[in-house]
Write a protein that holds these residues in place. Structure first.
Motif, PDB file in Angstrom:
ATOM      1  N   CYS A  56      -2.420   4.703   5.087  1.00 12.74           N
ATOM      2  CA  CYS A  56      -2.013   3.522   5.846  1.00 12.74           C
ATOM      3  C   CYS A  56      -0.491   3.550   6.009  1.00 12.74           C
ATOM      4  O   CYS A  56       0.244   3.805   5.056  1.00 12.74           O
ATOM      5  N   CYS A  59       0.959   0.587   3.578  1.00 16.64           N
ATOM      6  CA  CYS A  59       0.828   0.529   2.120  1.00 16.64           C
ATOM      7  C   CYS A  59       0.461   1.850   1.454  1.00 16.64           C
ATOM      8  O   CYS A  59       0.538   1.970   0.240  1.00 16.64           O
ATOM      9  N   ASN A  61      -2.529   3.138   1.262  1.00 18.41           N
ATOM     10  CA  ASN A  61      -3.959   3.209   1.002  1.00 18.41           C
ATOM     11  C   ASN A  61      -4.599   4.072   2.089  1.00 18.41           C
ATOM     12  O   ASN A  61      -3.979   4.333   3.114  1.00 18.41           O
ATOM     13  N   CYS A  74      -4.967   0.129   7.002  1.00 16.57           N
ATOM     14  CA  CYS A  74      -6.126   0.134   6.099  1.00 16.57           C
ATOM     15  C   CYS A  74      -6.852  -1.210   6.134  1.00 16.57           C
ATOM     16  O   CYS A  74      -6.367  -2.188   6.697  1.00 16.57           O
ATOM     17  N   CYS A  77      -4.803  -4.112   4.449  1.00 13.86           N
ATOM     18  CA  CYS A  77      -3.700  -4.629   5.271  1.00 13.86           C
ATOM     19  C   CYS A  77      -4.204  -5.436   6.460  1.00 13.86           C
ATOM     20  O   CYS A  77      -3.528  -6.333   6.936  1.00 13.86           O
TER      21      CYS A  77
HETATM   22 ZN   LIG Z   1      -2.569  -0.746   4.099  1.00 15.18          ZN
END
Ligand SMILES: [Zn+2]
Length: 203
Positions: A56, A59, A61, A74, A77
């Motif tokens: 992502c 973040c 992820n 993601c 988020c």
């Molecule tokens: Zn994210």
């Protein structure tokens, strides 16, 4: 002794973490002898996995993307119910998954990708500290939960984060004991992980 093709798939599978040669052989024989759709679907998914899953942009992820060069957002988020005032910082995606399994973290995450490791040659300049600080400021984060593992590198990273984010007038907490010292967050059971989060303390 056996088919060369079978041997090739066995040797590929046994390169995966936690899969020895015997287990790999069991997998391949299972795929050969049960419903053919499992092997076909698995093959098709694996062939495109790297093109459709990437970190992502916000973040770190893992996020699904239609095309490899699409922006990656993601599911956490893009979840409007998440509390943007809480940011949980983890070392790797495995740790994020373990914390999500505990089900008590309602905030968002930031995946560092690595830990500060003076002995391993990872210095502060190798960590995305500016990116974390930007997230904290731009999203109005009020609490940063440092969920790095309770190891030497994990503690060093926690102190570094405290030093970097301290001036931003944000509350910085560290997950509590419960996760054994030197242990892996990734392998903590949901109850232990939940307790570690509930008992977090300001650092
Ligand atoms: Zn994210």
């Amino acid at each position: 002794m056996v088919s060369a093709k079978l041997q090739r798939v066995v040797s590929l599978l046994s390169r995966l973490p936690g899969v020895g040669e015997k287990t790999a052989q069991r997998y391949v024989l299972h795929l050969l002898t049960t419903d053919a759709t499992i092997a076909r679907e698995l093959g098709a998914e694996l062939a495109t996995l790297r093109d459709h899953v990437k970190p992502c942009d916000t973040c770190g992820n893992l996020a699904d993307v239609e095309h490899a060069d699409d922006p990656a957002v993601c599911r956490i988020c893009s979840d409007g119910k998440r509390d943007s005032s809480i940011l949980c910082i983890v070392a790797k995606v495995h740790d994020l998954m373990a914390i999500e399994r505990a089900g008590t973290m309602r905030g968002r995450y930031f995946v560092l990708g690595k830990l500060l490791s003076p002995l391993g040659g990872v210095g502060p300049e190798d960590l995305p500290l500016a990116h974390v600080a930007r997230e904290v400021v731009s999203r109005g984060v009020k609490e940063v939960i440092v969920a790095t593992p309770p190891s030497v590198d994990g503690e060093a990273t926690a102190l570094l984060l405290k030093r970097e984010l301290g001036p931003l007038s944000v509350r910085i907490t560290r997950i509590a004991s419960g996760v054994p010292h030197g242990g892996d967050i990734e392998f903590a059971d949901p109850i232990t992980m939940g307790r570690a989060l509930t008992g977090r303390q300001q650092i």
